[in-house]
Design a protein around this motif. Structure first.
Motif, PDB file in Angstrom:
ATOM      1  N   LYS A  33      40.355 -32.698 -24.499  1.00 57.89           N
ATOM      2  CA  LYS A  33      41.526 -33.228 -23.798  1.00 57.89           C
ATOM      3  C   LYS A  33      42.829 -32.939 -24.535  1.00 57.89           C
ATOM      4  CE  LYS A  33      40.999 -37.947 -25.650  1.00 57.89           C
ATOM      5  NZ  LYS A  33      40.758 -39.356 -25.254  1.00 57.89           N
ATOM      6  N   ALA A  34      42.725 -32.514 -25.792  1.00 59.57           N
ATOM      7  CA  ALA A  34      43.934 -32.210 -26.562  1.00 59.57           C
ATOM      8  C   ALA A  34      44.376 -30.759 -26.409  1.00 59.57           C
ATOM      9  CB  ALA A  34      43.690 -32.524 -28.038  1.00 59.57           C
TER      10      ALA A  34
ATOM     11  N   SER B 124      37.798 -35.866 -26.775  1.00 58.73           N
ATOM     12  CA  SER B 124      38.225 -34.964 -27.844  1.00 58.73           C
ATOM     13  C   SER B 124      37.061 -34.033 -28.187  1.00 58.73           C
ATOM     14  CB  SER B 124      38.616 -35.773 -29.078  1.00 58.73           C
ATOM     15  OG  SER B 124      39.751 -36.562 -28.804  1.00 58.73           O
ATOM     16  N   PRO B 125      37.358 -32.795 -28.559  1.00 58.95           N
ATOM     17  CA  PRO B 125      38.687 -32.190 -28.744  1.00 58.95           C
ATOM     18  C   PRO B 125      39.260 -31.557 -27.480  1.00 58.95           C
ATOM     19  CG  PRO B 125      37.021 -30.653 -29.439  1.00 58.95           C
ATOM     20  CD  PRO B 125      36.278 -31.888 -28.983  1.00 58.95           C
TER      21      PRO B 125
END
Length: 295
Positions: A101-102, A98-99
């Motif tokens: 991979k979102a 994160s952030p």
């Protein structure tokens, strides 16, 4: 605390084991190297002091290395170059935590036409507006563009709760044309509208950890970072445990325009500080020796 004024890097060379030097506004102005800069690199090389160039450039590492070579600073004169744009690309590609991979794949890019090359060979697909994107990638604006000129997409993106990702949030930017307002104003306005900002680059820690890998085994308190902007170069360095020096070229030539004497400049730099963060030294430019008659 006021920084100590030094006439040239020769006065500090023995006190530090390595140097982290900003690019634009410190080494060159986009068209030529500043007088004395190449001598600094050559003499630091001669006495065995490692040098890393750390830049919030919107260009990838190889492009920055080529630019410096064309200006006369060849690759053999420094140990490595870290570009915040290169680090940003690596994080976008890895998507390992994160952030990152979102984030989705559709991106609205705010930048100049050649900025799109940063995404070449990646999964990310540029789209023409914020209504159809998953996040905003802020890389650059036209010279002199104000935050107000971008208010439309800023409001729309914030209303959609889109992450805004950038490799630089500096107050000022130096390029071959001059010194202009940086991206900090847009970032602040986006946060004011309730938007989330993901920033890579000085003053944030990721780029300094990259420096640590190139300067492995060295004590951070024996590393001197040199830059032309307090909020990015000095704050980032000091938060990471480095010592910091400001030169009065580049962005600093605008910040301290009209401040003539050394004491006033030192006081002005001290006034930029925040609790626990202060600049250690100020130099007239990236030069090895004091100018004749300056003492």
């Amino acid at each position: 605390m006021e920084p100590t004024y030094v006439g040239g890097l020769v006065e500090l060379a023995d006190a530090y084991d390595a140097f982290v030097i900003d690019q634009w506004g410190v080494i060159h102005d986009g068209t030529r190297l500043y007088p004395g800069a190449i001598r600094v690199f050559r003499l630091l090389r001669e006495i065995g002091k490692p040098v890393v160039i750390l830049t919030n450039s919107r260009k990838r590492t190889d492009i920055n290395i080529t630019r410096l070579s064309c200006l006369g600073l060849t690759r053999d004169l420094y140990d490595g170059l870290i570009s915040s744009a290169e680090l940003l690309r690596n994080l976008l590609v890895a998507r390992s935590a994160s952030p990152w991979k979102a984030l989705g794949d559709r991106v609205f890019v705010v930048g100049l036409p050649d900025d799109l090359a940063l995404l070449d060979g990646t999964r990310y697909r540029p789209v023409p507006n914020v209504e159809s994107c998953d996040f905003v990638l802020l890389l650059s604006t036209a010279n002199g563009a104000t935050a107000g000129a971008h208010d439309g997409w800023l409001r729309k993106a914030a209303a959609r709760c889109l992450p805004l990702v950038t490799s630089s949030a500096e107050l000022l930017t130096v390029n071959e044309v001059g010194v202009f307002t940086g991206l900090a104003g847009l970032v602040r306005r986006y946060r004011r509208y309730g938007g989330t900002v993901i920033t890579v680059g000085k003053p944030h820690s990721e780029v300094y950890r990259e420096c640590d890998m190139l300067l492995a085994g060295l004590d951070n308190t024996r590393i001197l970072a040199i830059g032309d902007q307090f909020e990015s170069d000095v704050v980032g360095a000091k938060q990471h445990g480095y010592h910091a020096a400001m030169v009065l070229t580049g962005a600093a030539s605008v910040t301290f325009q009209g401040v003539a004497d050394r004491r006033s400049i030192a006081a002005a730099i001290a006034g930029l500080g925040e609790p626990g963060v202060s600049c250690d030294f100020v130099l007239p430019s990236l030069q090895w020796s004091p100018a004749p008659g300056s003492r």
